[in-house]
Design an enzyme around this catalytic site. Structure first.
Site, PDB file in Angstrom:
ATOM      1  N   CYS A  96       3.877  27.841  26.617  1.00 39.26           N
ATOM      2  CA  CYS A  96       5.261  28.082  26.986  1.00 39.26           C
ATOM      3  C   CYS A  96       5.384  29.566  27.922  1.00 39.26           C
ATOM      4  O   CYS A  96       6.461  30.090  27.900  1.00 39.26           O
ATOM      5  CB  CYS A  96       6.079  28.517  25.624  1.00 39.26           C
ATOM      6  SG  CYS A  96       5.478  29.539  24.632  1.00 39.26           S
TER       7      CYS A  96
ATOM      8  N   ASP B  95       1.348  36.960  26.852  1.00 37.05           N
ATOM      9  CA  ASP B  95       0.736  37.989  25.835  1.00 37.05           C
ATOM     10  C   ASP B  95      -0.766  37.709  25.911  1.00 37.05           C
ATOM     11  O   ASP B  95      -1.567  38.589  25.813  1.00 37.05           O
ATOM     12  CB  ASP B  95       1.213  38.079  24.651  1.00 37.05           C
ATOM     13  CG  ASP B  95       2.558  38.751  24.633  1.00 37.05           C
ATOM     14  OD1 ASP B  95       2.522  39.931  25.192  1.00 37.05           O
ATOM     15  OD2 ASP B  95       3.537  38.285  23.899  1.00 37.05           O
TER      16      ASP B  95
ATOM     17  N   GLU C 228      -1.136  33.474  21.123  1.00 32.44           N
ATOM     18  CA  GLU C 228      -1.112  34.454  22.431  1.00 32.44           C
ATOM     19  C   GLU C 228      -1.932  35.928  21.927  1.00 32.44           C
ATOM     20  O   GLU C 228      -1.650  36.888  22.607  1.00 32.44           O
ATOM     21  CB  GLU C 228       0.495  34.821  22.257  1.00 32.44           C
ATOM     22  CG  GLU C 228       1.145  35.351  21.322  1.00 32.44           C
ATOM     23  CD  GLU C 228       2.762  35.620  21.633  1.00 32.44           C
ATOM     24  OE1 GLU C 228       3.245  35.582  22.571  1.00 32.44           O
ATOM     25  OE2 GLU C 228       3.464  35.624  20.278  1.00 32.44           O
TER      26      GLU C 228
HETATM   27  C1  PEP Z   1       4.134  34.540  25.952  1.00 33.49           C
HETATM   28  O1  PEP Z   1       3.783  35.673  25.582  1.00 33.49           O
HETATM   29  O2  PEP Z   1       3.647  33.996  26.950  1.00 33.49           O
HETATM   30  C2  PEP Z   1       5.502  34.279  25.480  1.00 33.49           C
HETATM   31  C3  PEP Z   1       5.842  33.149  25.841  1.00 33.49           C
HETATM   32  O3  PEP Z   1       6.132  35.104  24.822  1.00 33.49           O
HETATM   33  P1  PEP Z   1       6.902  36.479  25.505  1.00 33.49           P
HETATM   34  O4  PEP Z   1       6.869  36.449  26.914  1.00 33.49           O
HETATM   35  O5  PEP Z   1       8.516  36.388  25.183  1.00 33.49           O
HETATM   36  O6  PEP Z   1       6.065  37.442  24.728  1.00 33.49           O
HETATM   37 MG    MG Z   2       4.731  36.608  23.712  1.00 27.87          MG
END
Ligand code: PEP
Ligand code: MG
Length: 539
Positions: A500, A453, A429
């Site tokens: 994800c 991110d 990320e």
């Molecule tokens: C992302 O950054 O894509 C991620 C799945 O984590 P979060 O949204 O919780 O930062």
């Molecule tokens: Mg993230």
């Protein structure tokens, strides 16, 4: 009837009474007072209430995490006993004839700034403690200490903005929709709304002072509108729309039990993103192939102290048992940026998205991190667990994490507690992780790409900024090339790669992701069946 437009972050329609959440710090204004003695008496009352809460927090934390970590609450009590501070507050009330809240805020700010400018690191860090304890005092003074986030009947939450920690204090079963003045599509509150599959609007230009608790609100996520005091006709139309949506959702349910396979025979796993055991039922109802992202930090939010090893074990075990043999990927604590817990006393940062968050926080607080790792290693014996590390930027970080995992294993073995080291994955990320993904693929068992991110850091666009939403294009070729590069490097080393982040659910990109060879897409539970439908339409 009054209609307001906003940015939709999740679709759906809800009708219910408004619960308006007003935050304490909105109310710290220089109110003129007539009776200074009465105001000083109020300060004294606020001080005793704060002392009482801090005493209680100290005892709870001492029992749960030990006196060493509980000591912070003693330090807070000492600030509230400091004669210099107290007499400055009283003097401000009398001299300026202002309310107790304002006097506490002004003096607290002055003291905090003095500490923040000191040379000594320890003294500088005390500035955050002063701010923290003064805001507790103010909350006690203006009666928002018990700011009630525990919604007791099905309601539409109307707020200026909501932090993940605030949303965690709500009974999710009772939240029909979110309507906020601020917020962005990729904030964690928006992500939570998608996980819960309730309509949510951000950027709605409301004056919260004008809205009464209990006013009926109709929220139409697809249309991006919130209607206050809707007419009978508007309600009737909305109910017809709800019936139509329910019919469409019913048709999707026919896809349960079917494979995620294209017409040409390409298969891909579709998993669910969850933020706690309470979301597992939704994942199963929607036929999730597994849990691709359990955002474990939500276990740490909306509470007064750290979750213990046992508490965490229970939550992880509950999810693993519910999922049976299916894969459950639990991400380790991704705290920081918008996900804050007061009791952690995170230092205020100019630029928190680039600050001490996620794995950086865990590596600087191995005591907290190892408690989680022990809980995870213990949970691993109950199901098909994988652990995922967030915000990795170097191979060295992965090695340090592996070192802590070994220590956690040895500690459990020494106590004779059954445990197992699960599969360990790295979140991709940051652009750094993409650029060194070949090296990371040698160390990790799998990759999971966090596109929320990754988009933020690649495009240099704050994911929480409302103003920059026009610049935040997750379809930007730079982001897509990064995803492709990480996938290629994972596969070069025979490792799986999933997505994800929210982009995984974007039907416009499903074909591209299949083409890149992505092995798994992990999406909010309500997006699983629409995604399956999309996959099955692809030639
Ligand atoms: C992302 O950054 O894509 C991620 C799945 O984590 P979060 O949204 O919780 O930062
Ligand atoms: Mg993230």
């Amino acid at each position: 009837m009054q209609t307001f437009s906003g940015k939709s972050v999740n679709q759906g329609i809800a009708i219910g009474p408004a619960v308006v959440l007003k935050k304490a710090d909105e109310q710290v204004k220089p109110v003129r007072i007539a009776d200074a003695d009465a105001e000083v008496a109020r300060i004294n009352k606020g001080l005793s209430a704060s002392q009482e809460q801090l005493r209680h927090l100290y005892e709870k934390a001492a029992a749960e995490v030990g006196v060493e970590h509980a000591a912070i609450f003693q330090a807070h009590r000492m600030i509230l006993e400091d004669e210099e501070f107290l007499s400055a507050v009283r003097e401000t009330i009398r001299r300026e004839q202002v309310g107790a809240e304002y006097a506490a805020a002004v003096v607290g700010d002055r003291f905090a700034r003095t500490f923040a400018e000191m040379d000594d690191d320890y003294m500088r860090a005390r500035a955050a403690d002063i701010r923290d304890v003064v805001s507790r005092l103010i909350r006690n003074l203006n009666g928002t200490a018990q700011a009630d986030f525990s919604v007791t009947q099905p309601s539409v939450i109307v707020a200026d903005d909501l932090s993940p920690s605030e949303t965690m204090q709500m009974d999710r079963e009772k939240v029909l929709a979110f309507v906020t003045v601020h917020g962005s599509a990729n904030s964690h509150t928006a992500i939570l709304a998608r996980t819960m599959n309730i309509p949510a609007l951000v950027g709605v230009p409301l004056d919260l002072r004008q809205i009464q608790d209990g006013t009926t609100v109709l929220v139409d996520g697809a249309a991006g509108v919130a209607v206050f005091d809707p007419t009978a006709e508007a309600i009737q139309k909305a109910q017809e729309k709800i019936a139509k949506e329910q019919k469409a959702a019913g048709l999707l349910l026919e896809l349960r039990g079917k494979e995620n396979i294209t017409r040409g025979g390409k298969k891909i796993e579709v998993y669910a993103n969850i933020s706690g055991p309470e979301d597992v039922a939704r994942a199963l109802e929607n036929d999730a192939g597994g849990i691709g992202l359990f955002r474990s930090e939500f276990l740490y939010l909306g509470r007064e102290s750290l979750p213990t090893e046992e508490e965490q074990l229970q939550a992880y075990r509950q999810v693993l048992r519910a999922m049976g043999e299916k894969k459950v990927i639990i991400r380790t604590l991704d705290i920081g940026a918008d996900k804050k817990a007061d009791y952690l006393h995170l230092e205020r940062e100019e630029n928190p998205a680039l600050g001490c968050r996620a794995i950086r926080f865990c590596l600087t607080r191995p005591d907290i991190f190892k408690t989680q790792l022990r809980a995870l290693l213990r949970a691993a014996v109950y199901g098909n667990l994988s652990v995922l590390y967030p915000m990795i930027i170097s191979a060295d970080e992965v090695r340090r994490v592996c070192g802590l995992v070994s220590e956690a294993k040895q500690e459990l073995d020494a106590r004779g507690i059954p445990c197992r080291v699960p599969e360990q994955g790295v979140m991709i990320e940051t652009p750094a992780a993409v650029m060194i993904s070949e090296e990371l693929a040698e160390l990790a068992d799998f990759f999971s790409i966090g596109t929320n991110d990754l988009t933020q850091y690649t495009l240099a666009v704050d994911r929480r900024s409302e103003k920059l939403s026009g610049f935040c294009n997750p379809h930007h070729p730079a982001v897509l090339r990064m995803i492709r590069m990480a996938a290629q490097n994972a596969h070069k080393h025979g490792k799986r790669v999933g997505i994800c982040g929210e982009l995984g659910a974007d039907p416009e990109l499903t074909e591209a992701f299949l083409d890149m060879g992505i092995d798994e897409l992990s999406v909010p539970p309500s997006k699983i069946l629409p995604l399956r439908k999309r996959i099955r339409e692809i030639p």
